[in-house]
Design an enzyme around this catalytic site. Structure first.
Site, PDB file in Angstrom:
ATOM      1  CB  SER A  52     -38.275  48.112  25.591  1.00  0.00           C
ATOM      2  OG  SER A  52     -38.793  48.688  24.427  1.00  0.00           O
TER       3      SER A  52
HETATM    4  N1  SAH Z   1     -42.182  45.681  21.067  1.00  0.00           N
HETATM    5  C1  SAH Z   1     -40.910  45.118  20.662  1.00  0.00           C
HETATM    6  C2  SAH Z   1     -39.777  46.126  20.593  1.00  0.00           C
HETATM    7  C3  SAH Z   1     -40.020  47.166  19.597  1.00  0.00           C
HETATM    8  S1  SAH Z   1     -38.613  47.902  18.852  1.00  0.00           S
HETATM    9  C4  SAH Z   1     -40.481  43.956  21.523  1.00  0.00           C
HETATM   10  O1  SAH Z   1     -41.181  43.627  22.480  1.00  0.00           O
HETATM   11  O2  SAH Z   1     -39.459  43.352  21.186  1.00  0.00           O
HETATM   12  C5  SAH Z   1     -39.514  48.804  17.647  1.00  0.00           C
HETATM   13  C6  SAH Z   1     -40.038  47.964  16.506  1.00  0.00           C
HETATM   14  O3  SAH Z   1     -40.874  48.807  15.718  1.00  0.00           O
HETATM   15  C7  SAH Z   1     -38.949  47.427  15.581  1.00  0.00           C
HETATM   16  O4  SAH Z   1     -39.095  46.059  15.413  1.00  0.00           O
HETATM   17  C8  SAH Z   1     -39.227  48.174  14.277  1.00  0.00           C
HETATM   18  O5  SAH Z   1     -38.894  47.447  13.116  1.00  0.00           O
HETATM   19  C9  SAH Z   1     -40.707  48.438  14.374  1.00  0.00           C
HETATM   20  N2  SAH Z   1     -41.195  49.523  13.527  1.00  0.00           N
HETATM   21  C10 SAH Z   1     -40.569  50.684  13.188  1.00  0.00           C
HETATM   22  N3  SAH Z   1     -41.370  51.429  12.380  1.00  0.00           N
HETATM   23  C11 SAH Z   1     -42.521  50.720  12.213  1.00  0.00           C
HETATM   24  C12 SAH Z   1     -43.738  50.964  11.495  1.00  0.00           C
HETATM   25  N4  SAH Z   1     -43.916  52.089  10.771  1.00  0.00           N
HETATM   26  N5  SAH Z   1     -44.697  50.020  11.553  1.00  0.00           N
HETATM   27  C13 SAH Z   1     -44.543  48.883  12.265  1.00  0.00           C
HETATM   28  N6  SAH Z   1     -43.424  48.590  12.973  1.00  0.00           N
HETATM   29  C14 SAH Z   1     -42.420  49.504  12.940  1.00  0.00           C
END
Ligand code: SAH
Length: 213
Positions: A52
């Site tokens: 983000s």
């Molecule tokens: N918090 C992260 C950015 C998140 S981007 C940072 O600091 O870099 C969103 C993330 O959620 C991605 O890595 C994606 O793979 C994950 N994601 C998507 N669906 C998910 C689920 N059902 N359970 C766990 N993670 C998930």
């Protein structure tokens, strides 16, 4: 980054500003030149996912109202940057990621940076982390489509607070603040946001590039 993008836009919590000054963001972003990793926007971290924008990370963290003794659950480990920020501010962080390559890379980065209070798990974050519940705070960093996953509500401690993006399309997402007070759940809408969706099936095998390195 902190002065121009975060403090200038109204984030005032000195603990968050200080932590973001100290955490080396460039160590979490694999495909961008280090000097470009402090820009004002989301950046790719692979497998179609993004880290983000720094302001949104700071904004959600401020909205979460963390305390040093809190145990926090994060859904969507991604690069591990948000987990590092929470781990600097709180006692223990539990973070769930559905894509194996992300979880593995985040673990390595967090270990290299000597974070000892972050626990990572590969799985579907909509199930939360039942054996470590309840959590004082829950932060979801991918969007739920229709409703807050029940398991996450169940794993929120009394007096706890959860922040998540909610909405059917990227154009209709809002941040939602959810609080548990005297066993009632109170929901409030906040900023309009654009997050990648929570998915059901992750890439649980290792891409060749990582498997051989
Ligand atoms: N918090 C992260 C950015 C998140 S981007 C940072 O600091 O870099 C969103 C993330 O959620 C991605 O890595 C994606 O793979 C994950 N994601 C998507 N669906 C998910 C689920 N059902 N359970 C766990 N993670 C998930």
């Amino acid at each position: 980054m902190v002065a121009e993008q975060i403090a200038a836009r109204g984030i005032t919590d000195p603990r968050i500003l200080r932590a973001m000054e100290v955490i080396p963001r460039h160590r979490f972003v694999p495909y961008t030149k280090p000097k470009n990793t402090y820009v004002d926007g989301p950046l790719p971290i692979g497998q179609g996912q993004t880290i983000s924008q720094p302001y949104i990370t700071a904004y959600m963290t401020e909205l979460l109202q963390t305390e040093p003794d809190h145990r926090v659950l994060e859904i969507g480990t991604g690069s591990g940057y948000q987990a590092a920020l929470l781990a600097t501010l709180c006692k223990e962080v539990y973070s769930v990621e559905i894509i194996a390559a992300h979880s593995i890379r985040a673990r390595k980065t967090l270990e290299d940076l000597q974070f000892k209070n972050v626990h990572l798990r590969l799985g579907d974050g909509r199930d939360g982390w039942p054996d470590a519940a309840p959590f004082d705070r829950i932060l979801v960093t991918a969007a739920a489509k229709k409703k807050i996953p029940d398991a996450l509500v169940d794993q929120l401690a009394e007096g706890g607070r959860m922040i998540l993006p909610l909405g059917n399309t990227v154009h209709s997402q809002k941040l939602v603040v959810c609080a548990r007070m005297k066993n009632q759940i109170i929901e409030e809408e906040d900023l309009a946001v654009r997050f990648v969706p929570l998915v059901t099936a992750g890439l649980t095998h290792l891409p060749k590039r990582l498997a051989t390195s």
